[in-house]
Write an enzyme that holds these catalytic residues in place. Structure first.
Site, PDB file in Angstrom:
ATOM      1  N   HIS A 189       7.140  -0.763 -10.367  1.00  0.00           N
ATOM      2  CA  HIS A 189       6.094  -0.250 -11.264  1.00  0.00           C
ATOM      3  C   HIS A 189       6.211  -0.876 -12.652  1.00  0.00           C
ATOM      4  O   HIS A 189       5.221  -1.241 -13.267  1.00  0.00           O
ATOM      5  CB  HIS A 189       6.197   1.288 -11.354  1.00  0.00           C
ATOM      6  N   ASP A 202       0.445   4.453 -15.230  1.00  0.00           N
ATOM      7  CA  ASP A 202       0.779   4.206 -13.827  1.00  0.00           C
ATOM      8  C   ASP A 202      -0.039   5.103 -12.891  1.00  0.00           C
ATOM      9  O   ASP A 202      -0.329   6.266 -13.222  1.00  0.00           O
ATOM     10  CB  ASP A 202       2.275   4.459 -13.609  1.00  0.00           C
ATOM     11  N   THR A 226      -0.279  -0.562  -8.728  1.00  0.00           N
ATOM     12  CA  THR A 226       0.817  -1.500  -8.478  1.00  0.00           C
ATOM     13  C   THR A 226       0.968  -1.783  -6.981  1.00  0.00           C
ATOM     14  O   THR A 226       1.982  -2.309  -6.541  1.00  0.00           O
ATOM     15  CB  THR A 226       2.131  -0.933  -9.048  1.00  0.00           C
TER      16      THR A 226
HETATM   17  N1  UDP Z   1       2.147   5.509  -4.201  1.00  0.00           N
HETATM   18  C1  UDP Z   1       0.850   5.469  -4.582  1.00  0.00           C
HETATM   19  N2  UDP Z   1       0.546   6.132  -5.690  1.00  0.00           N
HETATM   20  C2  UDP Z   1       1.481   6.678  -6.427  1.00  0.00           C
HETATM   21  C3  UDP Z   1       2.805   6.531  -6.137  1.00  0.00           C
HETATM   22  C4  UDP Z   1       3.113   5.936  -4.983  1.00  0.00           C
HETATM   23  O1  UDP Z   1      -0.026   4.921  -3.911  1.00  0.00           O
HETATM   24  O2  UDP Z   1       1.109   7.368  -7.362  1.00  0.00           O
HETATM   25  C5  UDP Z   1       2.450   5.190  -2.867  1.00  0.00           C
HETATM   26  C6  UDP Z   1       3.037   3.900  -2.750  1.00  0.00           C
HETATM   27  O3  UDP Z   1       2.038   2.937  -2.714  1.00  0.00           O
HETATM   28  C7  UDP Z   1       3.751   4.154  -1.452  1.00  0.00           C
HETATM   29  C8  UDP Z   1       4.319   5.521  -1.543  1.00  0.00           C
HETATM   30  O4  UDP Z   1       3.407   6.131  -2.380  1.00  0.00           O
HETATM   31  O5  UDP Z   1       2.840   4.246  -0.402  1.00  0.00           O
HETATM   32  C9  UDP Z   1       5.750   5.523  -1.925  1.00  0.00           C
HETATM   33  O6  UDP Z   1       6.022   5.259  -3.302  1.00  0.00           O
HETATM   34  P1  UDP Z   1       6.282   3.843  -3.970  1.00  0.00           P
HETATM   35  O7  UDP Z   1       5.793   2.834  -2.999  1.00  0.00           O
HETATM   36  O8  UDP Z   1       5.737   3.952  -5.340  1.00  0.00           O
HETATM   37  O9  UDP Z   1       7.754   3.501  -4.130  1.00  0.00           O
HETATM   38  P2  UDP Z   1       8.192   2.063  -4.610  1.00  0.00           P
HETATM   39  O10 UDP Z   1       7.010   1.138  -4.711  1.00  0.00           O
HETATM   40  O11 UDP Z   1       8.783   2.267  -5.971  1.00  0.00           O
HETATM   41  O12 UDP Z   1       9.128   1.593  -3.559  1.00  0.00           O
END
Ligand code: UDP
Ligand code: UDP
Length: 473
Positions: free
Chosen positions: A23, A124, A149
């Site tokens: 992020h 974010d 992201t």
């Molecule tokens: N995610 C999302 N919106 C958010 C936070 C997370 O779409 O507000 C999704 C993200 O794309 C994933 C899941 O939630 O499908 C798990 O979190 P994340 O992938 O953020 O963890 P990281 O990228 O830090 O490994």
């Protein structure tokens, strides 16, 4: 910075990333792009929360701030204490998401006292409802944007989840989720496991925040037309009707590594890796990494090692055993040579590696930043999604033709499937030997350069955004 009527520096944008390198990195890359827009000098405020969850984050923030001392001010946001036992998740990165959400109302007085007054805030995607509330409580209008992201495909799920959640339970395991305009549809088996559990932190976050997207002034995303034409078109053209009407989507990607990210001196043993890569034939090396926060089980690490050696392909493998780098043991021997490859146990400059001419393939967990970096460098991908949005991103990899994916490998981690070395070896050879993904990756890489060049998609998006922000004055 002085606020004594310096007209040129009046456009002031606040950036508020969330926890984790996946992020933070895209936010700081966006920040670097914004301050380098020469037709409109901007100043930025970067909201940070300390201590950061990982060491990699604090190190990157320090390097970023010292690269732009005159243009960026740090605002250290003090969070309310959160007893981890009351948090909905045990993952330290998600606990931080939650802590920020619970403290977000404290932002209102901080944003009110900024000088010059901010022209926009970009935050974010994990912080939507609480930050919107904080912004709406301000005594002035502050345009609010999120930075996505992840992929546009994943954004379509985020935007539609509140309407589709109930039908998810009725889907069979091999079913697909129909989101209008999104083709092919997202497989149920690709949906992040936490979204299939109605009590998870992520289910409530998606349910609360999806419907609020329409309250934003815009959505910035680290993607570009030629990589995700269909999903971006569907989101922007109002086809994703399950999404309640979205604000404009600004595809400002691909974000790629910037100068400030470079590790200083020899800390990274970067020179040793570079020397090793310099000695390998062009396109012969497969780079293996599962991102900044994904640790494989000991058993799976053993099988990956076995697979790499059996494949006979030259490799550069980053091994990670702990979710948070603070817990990683300080190993004396950080880089060692094994058979035809090199094994590294530390943070590497992934951008430099993917951009090296010796690297031809990437075994990746499909964290979205990694996918975009691979595409930028024209490097083909063997998708091995392990969690979260990664299978949805892997669908983009396959759909765009830049890589391959063996869906039978399932999700990683815990007591789930351990993929055997021989299967890994076979797939790596397939990746390195087959023609189609190599050609497609190169083609999309050229498109990526076009999107970021003069007259490309990104320039248009930035012009539009900055015009909107200037109108605030
Ligand atoms: N995610 C999302 N919106 C958010 C936070 C997370 O779409 O507000 C999704 C993200 O794309 C994933 C899941 O939630 O499908 C798990 O979190 P994340 O992938 O953020 O963890 P990281 O990228 O830090 O490994
Ligand atoms: N990264 C890196 N060196 C490492 C591990 C990761 O530079 O040793 C960078 C990688 O280039 C990417 C980010 O960290 O920019 C990881 O984000 P991604 O979305 O790929 O995956 P996540 O770590 O969030 O799962």
């Amino acid at each position: 910075m002085s606020d004594s009527g310096d007209f040129l520096h009046k456009t002031h944008v606040v950036l508020f990333p969330s926890a984790g390198m996946g992020h933070l990195t895209p936010f700081l890359r966006l920040a670097a792009l914004l301050v380098s827009q020469n037709h409109c000098p901007l100043t930025l405020t970067l909201i940070t929360t300390h201590p950061t969850v990982s060491l990699a984050e604090s190190s990157l923030i320090t390097r970023f701030l010292s690269a732009f001392p005159d243009r960026v001010t740090e605002l250290d946001f003090h969070l309310l204490p959160l007893d981890p036992s009351t948090a909905k998740s045990t993952d330290p990165f998600f606990v931080r998401f939650e802590a920020i959400r619970r403290s977000a109302y404290l932002l209102t007085p901080l944003l009110s006292s900024l000088s010059p007054p901010p022209s926009a805030i970009i935050f974010d995607i994990s912080l939507i409802s609480p930050v919107i509330l904080a912004v709406e409580s301000l005594p002035f209008h502050l345009p609010a944007y999120v930075l996505v992201t992840t992929s546009a495909r994943m954004l379509s799920l985020f935007a539609s989840y509140h309407k589709l959640a109930s039908s998810l339970t009725e889907l069979t395991d091999d079913g697909v989720l129909e989101i209008p305009g999104i083709s092919p549809p997202i497989s149920k088996s690709s949906i992040p496991p936490l979204l299939l559990n109605p009590n998870s932190f992520f289910s409530s976050l998606f349910l609360d925040d999806g419907p609020k997207l329409k309250n934003l002034n815009g959505i910035l995303i680290n993607s570009f037309e030629e990589l995700e034409a269909e999903a971006l078109g569907a989101l922007n053209g109002g086809k994703v009707t399950t999404a309640d009407g979205l604000p404009p989507i600004f595809s400002v990607g691909p974000f790629v590594p910037c100068e400030f990210e470079k590790l200083q001196g020899d800390v990274g043993d970067g020179d040793r890796l570079k020397r090793w890569l310099d000695e390998q034939p062009d396109g012969s090396v497969v780079y293996v990494s599962f991102g900044s926060r994904t640790a494989l089980s000991t058993k799976q690490i053993g099988e990956v090692g076995e697979g790499l050696v059996r494949s006979g392909v030259r490799f550069l493998w980053v091994v990670k055993e702990k979710l948070v780098d603070r817990e990683e043991e300080d190993e004396g021997n950080l880089i060692k040579v094994k058979g035809t490859g090199v094994v590294v146990r530390r943070w590497v400059e992934q951008g430099e590696i993917l951009g090296h001419k010796a690297v031809g393939g990437f075994v990746s967990h499909c964290g979205w930043n990694s996918v975009v970096e691979a595409v930028w460098n024209g490097v083909r991908v063997l998708a091995w999604p392990l969690n979260g949005d990664q299978k949805v991103n892997a669908e983009v990899v396959v759909r765009s033709g830049v890589g391959i994916w063996d869906k039978t490998w399932g999700w990683g981690g815990g007591d789930r499937i351990v993929v055997k070395g021989q299967m890994i070896a076979d797939k790596i050879r397939e990746l390195m030997e087959s023609e189609d993904p190599r050609v497609e990756a190169e083609r999309v890489g050229v498109e990526a350069k076009r999107a970021t060049g003069a007259g490309g998609g990104r320039e248009k998006m930035f012009k539009q955004l900055i015009e909107n922000w200037k109108k605030q004055h």
